[in-house]
Design a protein around this motif. Structure first.
Motif, PDB file in Angstrom:
ATOM      1  N   ASP A   1     -20.266  35.907 -17.771  1.00  0.00           N
ATOM      2  CA  ASP A   1     -21.011  36.519 -18.873  1.00  0.00           C
ATOM      3  C   ASP A   1     -21.524  35.481 -19.874  1.00  0.00           C
ATOM      4  O   ASP A   1     -22.630  35.585 -20.390  1.00  0.00           O
ATOM      5  CB  ASP A   1     -20.097  37.539 -19.567  1.00  0.00           C
ATOM      6  CG  ASP A   1     -20.895  38.445 -20.486  1.00  0.00           C
ATOM      7  OD1 ASP A   1     -21.975  38.892 -20.064  1.00  0.00           O
ATOM      8  OD2 ASP A   1     -20.462  38.671 -21.629  1.00  0.00           O
ATOM      9  N   GLN A   2     -20.721  34.452 -20.099  1.00  0.00           N
ATOM     10  CA  GLN A   2     -21.077  33.434 -21.088  1.00  0.00           C
ATOM     11  C   GLN A   2     -22.414  32.752 -20.770  1.00  0.00           C
ATOM     12  O   GLN A   2     -23.215  32.457 -21.642  1.00  0.00           O
ATOM     13  CB  GLN A   2     -19.946  32.391 -21.094  1.00  0.00           C
ATOM     14  CG  GLN A   2     -19.868  31.581 -22.353  1.00  0.00           C
ATOM     15  CD  GLN A   2     -18.689  30.615 -22.258  1.00  0.00           C
ATOM     16  OE1 GLN A   2     -18.049  30.481 -21.197  1.00  0.00           O
ATOM     17  NE2 GLN A   2     -18.409  29.939 -23.347  1.00  0.00           N
ATOM     18  N   TYR A   3     -22.648  32.491 -19.468  1.00  0.00           N
ATOM     19  CA  TYR A   3     -23.858  31.756 -19.062  1.00  0.00           C
ATOM     20  C   TYR A   3     -24.793  32.586 -18.187  1.00  0.00           C
ATOM     21  O   TYR A   3     -25.787  32.066 -17.682  1.00  0.00           O
ATOM     22  CB  TYR A   3     -23.458  30.480 -18.301  1.00  0.00           C
ATOM     23  CG  TYR A   3     -22.490  29.611 -19.070  1.00  0.00           C
ATOM     24  CD1 TYR A   3     -22.779  29.214 -20.383  1.00  0.00           C
ATOM     25  CD2 TYR A   3     -21.303  29.190 -18.503  1.00  0.00           C
ATOM     26  CE1 TYR A   3     -21.890  28.427 -21.104  1.00  0.00           C
ATOM     27  CE2 TYR A   3     -20.412  28.397 -19.205  1.00  0.00           C
ATOM     28  CZ  TYR A   3     -20.700  28.032 -20.510  1.00  0.00           C
ATOM     29  OH  TYR A   3     -19.822  27.262 -21.215  1.00  0.00           O
ATOM     30  N   HIS A   4     -24.467  33.838 -17.988  1.00  0.00           N
ATOM     31  CA  HIS A   4     -25.288  34.746 -17.172  1.00  0.00           C
ATOM     32  C   HIS A   4     -25.450  34.276 -15.728  1.00  0.00           C
ATOM     33  O   HIS A   4     -26.522  34.416 -15.129  1.00  0.00           O
ATOM     34  CB  HIS A   4     -26.663  34.961 -17.806  1.00  0.00           C
ATOM     35  CG  HIS A   4     -26.601  35.748 -19.078  1.00  0.00           C
ATOM     36  ND1 HIS A   4     -27.730  36.087 -19.797  1.00  0.00           N
ATOM     37  CD2 HIS A   4     -25.548  36.260 -19.766  1.00  0.00           C
ATOM     38  CE1 HIS A   4     -27.377  36.774 -20.871  1.00  0.00           C
ATOM     39  NE2 HIS A   4     -26.049  36.886 -20.883  1.00  0.00           N
ATOM     40  N   TYR A   5     -24.395  33.700 -15.182  1.00  0.00           N
ATOM     41  CA  TYR A   5     -24.428  33.310 -13.764  1.00  0.00           C
ATOM     42  C   TYR A   5     -24.042  34.514 -12.916  1.00  0.00           C
ATOM     43  O   TYR A   5     -22.976  35.104 -13.128  1.00  0.00           O
ATOM     44  CB  TYR A   5     -23.419  32.194 -13.467  1.00  0.00           C
ATOM     45  CG  TYR A   5     -23.707  30.862 -14.088  1.00  0.00           C
ATOM     46  CD1 TYR A   5     -24.973  30.524 -14.557  1.00  0.00           C
ATOM     47  CD2 TYR A   5     -22.694  29.904 -14.203  1.00  0.00           C
ATOM     48  CE1 TYR A   5     -25.216  29.279 -15.112  1.00  0.00           C
ATOM     49  CE2 TYR A   5     -22.926  28.667 -14.755  1.00  0.00           C
ATOM     50  CZ  TYR A   5     -24.188  28.359 -15.214  1.00  0.00           C
ATOM     51  OH  TYR A   5     -24.415  27.121 -15.765  1.00  0.00           O
ATOM     52  N   LEU A   6     -24.872  34.849 -11.949  1.00  0.00           N
ATOM     53  CA  LEU A   6     -24.557  35.931 -11.010  1.00  0.00           C
ATOM     54  C   LEU A   6     -24.640  35.360  -9.594  1.00  0.00           C
ATOM     55  O   LEU A   6     -25.646  34.746  -9.218  1.00  0.00           O
ATOM     56  CB  LEU A   6     -25.562  37.082 -11.168  1.00  0.00           C
ATOM     57  CG  LEU A   6     -25.400  38.266 -10.204  1.00  0.00           C
ATOM     58  CD1 LEU A   6     -24.077  38.998 -10.450  1.00  0.00           C
ATOM     59  CD2 LEU A   6     -26.560  39.243 -10.345  1.00  0.00           C
TER      60      LEU A   6
ATOM     61  N   ALA B   1     -30.349  32.834 -15.941  1.00  0.00           N
ATOM     62  CA  ALA B   1     -29.106  32.091 -16.187  1.00  0.00           C
ATOM     63  C   ALA B   1     -29.292  30.924 -17.158  1.00  0.00           C
ATOM     64  O   ALA B   1     -28.315  30.248 -17.480  1.00  0.00           O
ATOM     65  CB  ALA B   1     -28.551  31.582 -14.856  1.00  0.00           C
ATOM     66  N   PHE B   2     -30.520  30.684 -17.608  1.00  0.00           N
ATOM     67  CA  PHE B   2     -30.707  29.615 -18.606  1.00  0.00           C
ATOM     68  C   PHE B   2     -30.297  30.153 -19.974  1.00  0.00           C
ATOM     69  O   PHE B   2     -31.125  30.395 -20.853  1.00  0.00           O
ATOM     70  CB  PHE B   2     -32.158  29.109 -18.604  1.00  0.00           C
ATOM     71  CG  PHE B   2     -32.445  28.197 -17.455  1.00  0.00           C
ATOM     72  CD1 PHE B   2     -32.105  26.847 -17.516  1.00  0.00           C
ATOM     73  CD2 PHE B   2     -33.022  28.685 -16.287  1.00  0.00           C
ATOM     74  CE1 PHE B   2     -32.346  26.005 -16.441  1.00  0.00           C
ATOM     75  CE2 PHE B   2     -33.268  27.847 -15.204  1.00  0.00           C
ATOM     76  CZ  PHE B   2     -32.923  26.503 -15.288  1.00  0.00           C
TER      77      PHE B   2
ATOM     78  N   ASN C   1     -26.558  26.049 -13.359  1.00  0.00           N
ATOM     79  CA  ASN C   1     -28.005  26.315 -13.250  1.00  0.00           C
ATOM     80  C   ASN C   1     -28.636  25.488 -12.130  1.00  0.00           C
ATOM     81  O   ASN C   1     -29.494  25.987 -11.388  1.00  0.00           O
ATOM     82  CB  ASN C   1     -28.720  25.967 -14.562  1.00  0.00           C
ATOM     83  CG  ASN C   1     -28.287  26.882 -15.676  1.00  0.00           C
ATOM     84  OD1 ASN C   1     -27.312  26.600 -16.369  1.00  0.00           O
ATOM     85  ND2 ASN C   1     -28.967  28.001 -15.815  1.00  0.00           N
ATOM     86  N   LEU C   2     -28.216  24.228 -12.045  1.00  0.00           N
ATOM     87  CA  LEU C   2     -28.782  23.371 -10.987  1.00  0.00           C
ATOM     88  C   LEU C   2     -28.431  23.930  -9.609  1.00  0.00           C
ATOM     89  O   LEU C   2     -29.259  23.932  -8.695  1.00  0.00           O
ATOM     90  CB  LEU C   2     -28.252  21.933 -11.124  1.00  0.00           C
ATOM     91  CG  LEU C   2     -28.669  21.183 -12.394  1.00  0.00           C
ATOM     92  CD1 LEU C   2     -28.171  19.751 -12.337  1.00  0.00           C
ATOM     93  CD2 LEU C   2     -30.196  21.191 -12.547  1.00  0.00           C
ATOM     94  N   ILE C   3     -27.195  24.430  -9.483  1.00  0.00           N
ATOM     95  CA  ILE C   3     -26.770  24.982  -8.187  1.00  0.00           C
ATOM     96  C   ILE C   3     -27.546  26.269  -7.870  1.00  0.00           C
ATOM     97  O   ILE C   3     -28.033  26.451  -6.753  1.00  0.00           O
ATOM     98  CB  ILE C   3     -25.246  25.222  -8.181  1.00  0.00           C
ATOM     99  CG1 ILE C   3     -24.533  23.870  -8.212  1.00  0.00           C
ATOM    100  CG2 ILE C   3     -24.809  26.036  -6.979  1.00  0.00           C
ATOM    101  CD1 ILE C   3     -23.021  23.948  -8.322  1.00  0.00           C
ATOM    102  N   LEU C   4     -27.693  27.136  -8.882  1.00  0.00           N
ATOM    103  CA  LEU C   4     -28.463  28.377  -8.662  1.00  0.00           C
ATOM    104  C   LEU C   4     -29.916  28.062  -8.306  1.00  0.00           C
ATOM    105  O   LEU C   4     -30.504  28.677  -7.410  1.00  0.00           O
ATOM    106  CB  LEU C   4     -28.429  29.247  -9.927  1.00  0.00           C
ATOM    107  CG  LEU C   4     -27.141  30.045 -10.171  1.00  0.00           C
ATOM    108  CD1 LEU C   4     -27.102  30.574 -11.590  1.00  0.00           C
ATOM    109  CD2 LEU C   4     -27.017  31.199  -9.187  1.00  0.00           C
ATOM    110  N   LEU C   5     -30.495  27.078  -9.036  1.00  0.00           N
ATOM    111  CA  LEU C   5     -31.896  26.711  -8.761  1.00  0.00           C
ATOM    112  C   LEU C   5     -32.061  26.109  -7.372  1.00  0.00           C
ATOM    113  O   LEU C   5     -32.993  26.458  -6.627  1.00  0.00           O
ATOM    114  CB  LEU C   5     -32.365  25.688  -9.796  1.00  0.00           C
ATOM    115  CG  LEU C   5     -33.094  26.226 -11.016  1.00  0.00           C
ATOM    116  CD1 LEU C   5     -33.548  25.061 -11.889  1.00  0.00           C
ATOM    117  CD2 LEU C   5     -34.305  27.074 -10.616  1.00  0.00           C
TER     118      LEU C   5
END
Ligand code: FES
Length: 273
Positions: free
Chosen positions: A63-68, A176-177, A189-193
């Motif tokens: 939740d803190q960084y909006h990573y899903l 997620a940014f 973010n780098l991994i999601l991108l």
């Protein structure tokens, strides 16, 4: 004047002997079994990991960084944790229903019917045949002419579903940014991108996509834009097998990273905020 040698019995159409009478099952002496074996190990490991994760129903959202994690995108059951449902939560949260029940079946069918994966699992799991110049593991061979393999023809339609799912994954990566202070980004973010870029490369390198872009044309010269797009896709298409494996890796890595941060095993490495 050139003399033509007569065709061998095996090469003559209509003759009974289709194969030379060799007692050995194969004359290959190299490690032809290695590729099917490594494929079985790799695909089995990935399917076990993905199945466990899909039915774990936790540690998929930071939740803190909006990573899903992509395995739960979009999250559409009423069990989804707050903030993780970007497109509504309209399905019941029974344990047997994946939280991404809307997209996972299409993704599975897209990969199952993929031209490369077909080759991979026909050879490695069905031994049909396991390698070139190695006999088929079955007595009869009907190709893809009967149910259920006739359904492999639906691949072109699953491509459209996969295209939409790639758009959703792209939205997840952009969303997620985020940081508690506003804009921010970290290793997650780098991994999601990276995962999204690879997913796009795999999706548009699909043989069906190549045909949609460059097929059914009589003159490329009259369609310069489509020709350029087709040329680009053709370059990716040559790497379709590698992209198929790379995306299995990036999907698992992305999911594992989100799980680890969500579970508190380690903190996200932040570069900004
Ligand atoms: S051929 Fe592999 S995804 Fe379409």
């Amino acid at each position: 004047m050139t003399l033509k040698s007569p065709p061998t019995p095996a090469a003559q159409p209509g003759r009974g002997r289709a194969r030379a009478a060799i007692a050995a099952k194969t004359l290959r002496t190299d490690r032809w079994w290695f590729a099917p074996l490594i494929t079985v190990v790799g695909l089995t490991a990935w399917v076990i990991y993905a199945t466990v994760r899909v039915f774990m129903h936790k540690w998929y959202w930071v939740d803190q960084y909006h990573y899903l994690t992509p395995f739960y995108s979009p999250c559409v059951t009423d069990r989804c944790v707050e903030g993780s449902s970007h497109f509504g939560s309209f399905l019941p949260g029974w344990w047997i229903i994946p939280d991404a029940a809307l997209t996972l079946p299409f993704l599975l069918l897209f990969r199952l019917t993929c031209y490369y994966y077909r080759k991979a699992y026909y050879r490695s799991f069905w031994l049909s045949p396991p390698a070139c110049a190695v006999p088929d593991g079955h007595k009869a061979y009907s190709g893809e002419t009967r149910f259920p393999l006739l359904g492999q023809n639906l691949h072109r339609y699953f491509f459209y579903a996969a295209f939409i799912i790639s758009l959703i994954n792209t939205w997840d990566a952009i969303y997620a940014f985020h940081s508690p202070k506003g804009f921010g980004f970290g290793l997650g973010n780098l991994i999601l991108l990276g995962n999204v870029v690879m997913l796009w490369a795999y999706t548009i390198s699909c043989h069906s996509c190549r045909h949609i872009i460059g097929g059914r044309l009589k003159h490329f010269s009259k369609h310069p834009l489509r020709y350029r797009a087709w040329t680009f896709i053709s370059m990716l298409n040559v790497r379709h097998m590698q992209l198929a494996w790379i995306t299995l890796g990036t999907l698992a890595l992305t999911d594992f990273y989100v799980m680890a941060v969500a579970a508190g095993w380690f903190n996200d490495l932040r570069f900004i905020n």
